[in-house]
Design an enzyme around this catalytic site. Structure first.
Site: not given
Ligand code: IPM
Ligand code: MN
Length: 355
Positions: A142, A191, A223, A247, A251
């Site tokens: 970001y 990751k 994942d 983020d 959600d």
């Protein structure tokens, strides 16, 4: 006590849901003898329209001078075609960064009354779940170097992910401290099979874990984590992860609670001053209709009482009032499934009655 709260209502449903939370805070203030003084500042599209920038200097100054900040939401189709650095969303990143709010707490728990709203199979959520997502908020992709350039195939764009050991250490400590007050289990999500930032992340988290022998610390690839959240959400207590993974996963976690309209968040730094906002967006399609679910913002205000002002009892009162209203069967349109739904103002009235 007196508290100065900066209000960033923003765009879309932002003004309606912030007004609801303000009414709840006023009611709780009256009950316990606290005075909350609210000062509104412009942010996002609203700021663009009236002063030409998404994050006016005055807003930053006002937030930094306040005891805490309550935010609605920013953004909408009207401003979607603006260049990246003029978009309303840029203001959100700007204020998080200016206030040095490197921690984002996003609790996702299943309300027993809303079990039927969870899209997961009944046997998966029979025992409920209660997850605290600790998202790093002022670093990573970001905030990394980005731009456009000429590449092998002509025009290309790039964004870079960068994490320092310092940034990882401080968010890891928040996660372990949080876990100590809960079920003492941290899952760090990365990751590391591909990214160097993730390998440093993983190594550093485990170094900090040694300071917390009572907390169990495990790793999970992002994942797999996305899959595990819908396979068996109850396995998680505290999740700690990067800005972008947090983020995305928050959600996903919100949807399995039944409605994204329920999830609050707290953004914190090293002082008691925080920024509190629902995790949902500005929902321009339902703006101004008095039908938005105000609960996420009301619960964000409760988080403010708890984390910024150490008013745990007052915060519990709000949480219990929301529980009661839901148990009594009251719903806003997002969770009513075509049955009778309360308006934003009516839902707020019900919650205030239960305080
Ligand atoms: C959130 C939002 C923001 C984010 C956007 C609006 C910049 O999606 O708070 O989750 O990505 O952090
Ligand atoms: Mn988001």
């Amino acid at each position: 006590m007196n508290y100065n709260i900066a209000l960033l209502k923003g765009d879309g449903i932002g003004p309606e849901i912030v007004d609801s939370a303000v009414r709840v805070l006023e009611a709780i203030g009256k009950k316990y003898g606290h005075v909350f003084k609210f000062t509104p500042y412009l942010i996002g599209g609203a700021a663009l329209d009236s002063v030409g920038v998404p994050l006016p200097e005055e807003t930053v100054k006002g937030c930094l001078a306040s005891d805490s900040v309550l935010l609605g939401a920013v953004g909408g189709p009207k401003w979607d075609t603006l260049p990246g650095n003029m978009r309303p969303e840029k203001a959100l990143l700007g204020i998080r960064s200016a206030m040095e709010l490197f921690t984002n707490l996003r609790p996702a728990k299943l309300y027993p009354a809303l079990k039927g709203d969870c899209p997961l199979r009944e046997d998966i959520v029979a025992g409920g779940f209660d997850i605290m997502i600790v998202r790093e908020l002022t670093g990573g992709i970001y905030f990394g170097d980005r731009g456009m350039r000429e590449g092998k195939y002509g025009e290309e764009a790039y964004d870079t992910e960068c994490y320092s050991r310092f940034e990882i250490e401080r968010i890891a400590r928040v996660a372990f401290d949080t876990a100590m007050k809960r079920d003492k289990r941290v899952v760090s999500i990365d990751k590391a099979n591909v990214l160097d930032t993730s390998r440093l992340w993983r190594k550093t988290v485990h170094e900090i874990a040694e300071e917390y022998p009572k907390v169990e610390c495990t790793d999970m690839l992002v994942d797999n984590a996305a899959m595990q959240l819908v396979r068996n959400p109850a396995q998680f207590d505290v999740i700690v992860t990067t800005n972008m993974f947090g983020d995305i996963l928050s959600d996903e976690a919100s949807q399995i609670t039944g409605s994204i309209g329920m999830l609050p968040s707290a953004s914190l730094g090293t002082t008691s001053r925080g920024l509190y906002e629902p995790i949902h967006g500005s929902a321009p399609d339902i703006a101004g209709k008095n039908i938005a679910n105000p609960i996420a913002t009301i619960l964000s205000a409760a988080m403010m009482l708890r984390y910024s002002f150490s008013l745990a009892k007052e915060a519990d009162d709000i949480v219990n009032a929301v529980d009661k209203v839901l148990n009594d069967g009251y719903r806003t349109a997002d969770i009513a499934h075509g049955k009778e739904a309360l308006s934003t103002v009516e839902m707020t009235d019900r919650i205030i009655e239960c305080l």
